[in-house]
Design a protein around this motif. Structure first.
Motif, PDB file in Angstrom:
ATOM      1  N   ASP A   1       0.857  -1.188   0.000  1.00  0.00           N
ATOM      2  CA  ASP A   1       0.000   0.000   0.000  1.00  0.00           C
ATOM      3  C   ASP A   1       0.891   1.235   0.000  1.00  0.00           C
ATOM      4  O   ASP A   1       2.085   1.148   0.280  1.00  0.00           O
ATOM      5  CB  ASP A   1      -0.895  -0.019   1.247  1.00  0.00           C
ATOM      6  CG  ASP A   1      -2.130   0.850   1.071  1.00  0.00           C
ATOM      7  OD1 ASP A   1      -2.258   1.485   0.005  1.00  0.00           O
ATOM      8  OD2 ASP A   1      -2.957   0.904   1.999  1.00  0.00           O
ATOM      9  N   VAL A   2       0.287   2.394  -0.290  1.00  0.00           N
ATOM     10  CA  VAL A   2       1.065   3.634  -0.358  1.00  0.00           C
ATOM     11  C   VAL A   2       1.235   4.205   1.046  1.00  0.00           C
ATOM     12  O   VAL A   2       0.252   4.591   1.690  1.00  0.00           O
ATOM     13  CB  VAL A   2       0.363   4.679  -1.257  1.00  0.00           C
ATOM     14  CG1 VAL A   2       1.179   5.961  -1.335  1.00  0.00           C
ATOM     15  CG2 VAL A   2       0.138   4.119  -2.644  1.00  0.00           C
ATOM     16  N   PRO A   3       2.480   4.274   1.572  1.00  0.00           N
ATOM     17  CA  PRO A   3       2.688   4.901   2.884  1.00  0.00           C
ATOM     18  C   PRO A   3       2.582   6.423   2.767  1.00  0.00           C
ATOM     19  O   PRO A   3       2.630   6.966   1.660  1.00  0.00           O
ATOM     20  CB  PRO A   3       4.112   4.474   3.257  1.00  0.00           C
ATOM     21  CG  PRO A   3       4.797   4.252   1.950  1.00  0.00           C
ATOM     22  CD  PRO A   3       3.745   3.808   0.974  1.00  0.00           C
ATOM     23  N   THR A   4       2.461   7.084   3.897  1.00  0.00           N
ATOM     24  CA  THR A   4       2.351   8.547   3.913  1.00  0.00           C
ATOM     25  C   THR A   4       3.728   9.166   4.097  1.00  0.00           C
ATOM     26  O   THR A   4       4.551   8.641   4.850  1.00  0.00           O
ATOM     27  CB  THR A   4       1.442   8.987   5.079  1.00  0.00           C
ATOM     28  OG1 THR A   4       0.197   8.291   4.966  1.00  0.00           O
ATOM     29  CG2 THR A   4       1.184  10.477   5.045  1.00  0.00           C
ATOM     30  N   ALA A   5       3.983  10.294   3.396  1.00  0.00           N
ATOM     31  CA  ALA A   5       5.252  11.006   3.579  1.00  0.00           C
ATOM     32  C   ALA A   5       5.418  11.350   5.057  1.00  0.00           C
ATOM     33  O   ALA A   5       4.500  11.875   5.683  1.00  0.00           O
ATOM     34  CB  ALA A   5       5.277  12.273   2.740  1.00  0.00           C
ATOM     35  N   GLY A   6       6.582  11.019   5.606  1.00  0.00           N
ATOM     36  CA  GLY A   6       6.833  11.269   7.018  1.00  0.00           C
ATOM     37  C   GLY A   6       6.678  10.030   7.889  1.00  0.00           C
ATOM     38  O   GLY A   6       7.106  10.019   9.036  1.00  0.00           O
ATOM     39  N   ASP A   7       6.057   8.961   7.336  1.00  0.00           N
ATOM     40  CA  ASP A   7       5.995   7.700   8.082  1.00  0.00           C
ATOM     41  C   ASP A   7       7.407   7.168   8.316  1.00  0.00           C
ATOM     42  O   ASP A   7       8.273   7.285   7.437  1.00  0.00           O
ATOM     43  CB  ASP A   7       5.207   6.633   7.295  1.00  0.00           C
ATOM     44  CG  ASP A   7       3.702   6.813   7.418  1.00  0.00           C
ATOM     45  OD1 ASP A   7       3.274   7.553   8.323  1.00  0.00           O
ATOM     46  OD2 ASP A   7       2.967   6.215   6.611  1.00  0.00           O
ATOM     47  N   LEU A   8       7.638   6.577   9.478  1.00  0.00           N
ATOM     48  CA  LEU A   8       8.916   5.918   9.727  1.00  0.00           C
ATOM     49  C   LEU A   8       8.861   4.516   9.128  1.00  0.00           C
ATOM     50  O   LEU A   8       7.827   3.863   9.177  1.00  0.00           O
ATOM     51  CB  LEU A   8       9.200   5.824  11.230  1.00  0.00           C
ATOM     52  CG  LEU A   8       9.313   7.153  11.975  1.00  0.00           C
ATOM     53  CD1 LEU A   8       9.650   6.909  13.436  1.00  0.00           C
ATOM     54  CD2 LEU A   8      10.354   8.051  11.344  1.00  0.00           C
TER      55      LEU A   8
END
Length: 593
Positions: free
Chosen positions: A341-348
């Motif tokens: 899935d597409v992670p969010t910018a800033g996710d570790l």
């Protein structure tokens, strides 16, 4: 001052006059007087360097020594940079210096993109100019065999969005200011965002080739904001550049390396692999493509990766030039394929033992995120005191917006004069104008509260505040605002309420009833009208009245509520002037938290 005795004290490389006074148990006025007697003019919120602070400390009976970098981050700022957290449990003998990660912020027309292009094409690591074939969101350049990683983010909104999700991708911020234009509102915002992140600022004074460039005037503006140039005996490096003519680029990169050396940015390539998601998207032929910045350890082909609530195995990995690679060490930006899935910018992101373990944690995070959306904690003034009591919070962070400068200055001064034994007040950003989405993102990232005086949040700011759980408090009388903050500091603030819209009804006819007054015959257009709700009368798009419901009837019966599609009769307390076509908006006030 022999009665105090000679005590030792550790000071950071720079400190505000207010914080120094607290550390040495003196009044700020006393400190300012000593500074003046030594030829230094400084306000209570101005930053002074270690040497100056040491002189003041000495005169008040303290022997000062400089804090070590690790101690500075923990004790002085209260917010430990992400990379220090990542290496906290690593063996010190395994730590090596890594490339600094830099992001460029500044006003929209001051040449950020042109400067990034000039840096990229003049100094791209490991190849000829113009060699980058695709946009990856991050890339590396080299100066004298020293690599520097740049995050090519859209601006301070993205930088702050990353912080709001727990990441602090950048080690250093380069603030671009045009020499012909000076400090603009977005420049002030960028400074506030960088300071809130506790990241060192280097100023790139751009467009120095323009005939109307006025570097000294811009330096004075920056000094007024606490960024005193190093050639004015301050501690902010200001580098004149011309992005268009590609002048001063190497000087800027040298300044970045100089600041990075003083910070001792390190990582363990053999340690636990962890880092930050820079950006991600879905491509039709390749699936999910994520740009990752490795911050500790080494990412290898085939690793099981957990990124936020996404997971997968690294099926392919590319460097910033689009070339296939098999592994990437600290400070290296890479694109990977293989996430579900597409992670969010800033996710570790982190490397897990197996894909099964990564999937299990990702699913747990998804369910937790859903629960938080339903009943997430709100950052509000009335909750501050309980967090202080439990030792969770020691600082009240505020963003202050006012309608005019004449209101803003006394408000900021009034807040700064407030004192509390348990809580320090920190104004992260203060400016004139309505509350924007950028203000809300800064508040979300910094766990701050927004105070507005004679201003309103715009639509996107309201929506973002609701989704991020940011408290916005609006005032039109200064003493009420300061009263609320004082009550919050003492734990006495009354609960905050938020408005919940219930529905709308249209006035179809008006009936005059003797001894009762005018009754609005209405049809409920959406939602419901509730007997215990409040009503706004809207005519021609403008609110003309507001009040409590005196009676609510369906046909001849008194009722508690009337739903969409039904007719009803509504009487309001102290309002009789209904007109056919009026829209009645029903709402209630609910307690936050």
């Amino acid at each position: 001052m022999s009665e105090i005795g000679h005590k030792t004290i550790e000071l950071p490389a720079s400190i505000t006059v207010r914080d120094l006074a607290q550390l040495i148990q003196a009044s700020p006025i006393q400190v300012i007087k000593i500074l003046m007697s030594n030829g230094v003019m400084a306000s209570i919120n101005q930053t002074i360097d270690f040497d100056t602070a040491a002189v003041v400390s000495s005169e008040l009976g303290f022997e000062a020594s400089m804090e070590q970098p690790d101690v500075v981050e923990e004790k002085e700022t209260g917010e430990i940079p992400l990379w220090r957290q990542l290496i906290a449990n690593e063996e010190s003998t395994q730590l090596i210096a890594r490339a600094p990660v830099v992001t460029i912020l500044g006003h929209v027309d001051h040449g950020k993109t042109t400067l990034l292009d000039a840096i990229r094409h003049a100094n791209v690591a490991g190849g000829e100019a113009g060699g980058i074939t695709q946009h990856i969101g991050a890339y590396q350049v080299e100066l004298k065999n020293h690599p520097i990683t740049f995050l090519d983010t859209p601006g301070h909104a993205a930088f702050t969005a990353m912080r709001a999700r727990g990441a602090q991708g950048a080690d250093i911020v380069v603030l671009v200011v045009a020499a012909d234009d000076g400090v603009m509102p977005q420049t002030r915002e960028a400074i506030a965002h960088a300071r809130a992140a506790r990241v060192p600022i280097i100023v790139a004074l751009n467009k120095i080739d323009k005939p109307d460039a006025n570097p000294d005037f811009v330096k004075k503006q920056l000094a007024d904001m606490g960024l005193v140039p190093d050639d004015w005996e301050g501690n902010t490096i200001i580098v004149p550049v011309s992005a268009k003519q590609k002048k001063g680029i190497d000087d800027l990169l040298e300044a970045i390396l100089l600041v990075a050396d003083s910070m001792e940015i390190k990582a363990n390539p053999q340690g636990r692999t962890i880092g930050t998601v820079v950006e991600a998207q879905v491509e039709r032929a390749k699936g999910v493509i994520a740009t990752l910045l490795v911050q500790n350890g080494t990412l290898e082909l085939g690793d099981a990766v957990l990124a936020g609530s996404s997971y997968g195995r690294v099926r392919a990995m590319f460097d910033f030039r689009g070339r296939k690679i098999h592994k990437a060490g600290p400070s290296t930006p890479v694109q990977i394929m293989g996430l579900n899935d597409v992670p969010t910018a800033g996710d570790l992101f982190q490397v897990m033992q197996s894909e099964k373990e990564a999937r299990q944690v990702a699913e747990e995070r998804k369910s937790q995120a859903h629960e938080t959306q339903i009943s997430g904690p709100k950052a509000s003034l009335e909750e501050l005191f309980s967090r202080v009591q439990s030792g969770e919070e020691h600082e009240l962070r505020l963003i202050v917006k006012a309608d005019v400068q004449g209101s803003l200055e006394p408000i900021v001064n009034e807040i700064n004069d407030m004192k509390s034994d348990e809580i320090k007040i920190n104004i992260l950003h203060s400016e004139t104008g309505n509350i924007t989405e950028n203000d809300v993102m800064l508040a979300a990232a910094s766990k701050a509260i927004i105070i507005g005086f004679n201003v309103q949040p715009d639509g996107s700011a309201r929506r973002t505040a609701e989704s991020e759980g940011v408290s916005i408090r609006l005032y039109d009388i200064i003493y009420r605002m300061t009263e609320d903050i004082e009550k919050a500091l003492k734990g006495m603030l009354e609960p905050e309420f938020r408005e919940v819209k219930l529905g709308h009804a249209e006035v179809m006819a008006v009936f005059k009833i003797t001894k009762v007054g005018n009754i609005a015959g209405c049809r409920v257009r959406d939602g419901e009208i509730r007997r215990n709700g409040k009503i706004r009368v809207i005519r021609g798009g403008q609110q003309i009245a507001e009040g409590e419901i005196a009676s609510l009837k369906h046909e001849k019966d008194d009722v508690q509520n009337v739903r969409q599609g039904f007719d009803c009769g509504i009487a309001l307390k102290n309002f009789n002037e209904f007109v056919q076509g009026d829209m009645l908006e029903c709402y209630i006030l609910e307690r936050n938290g």
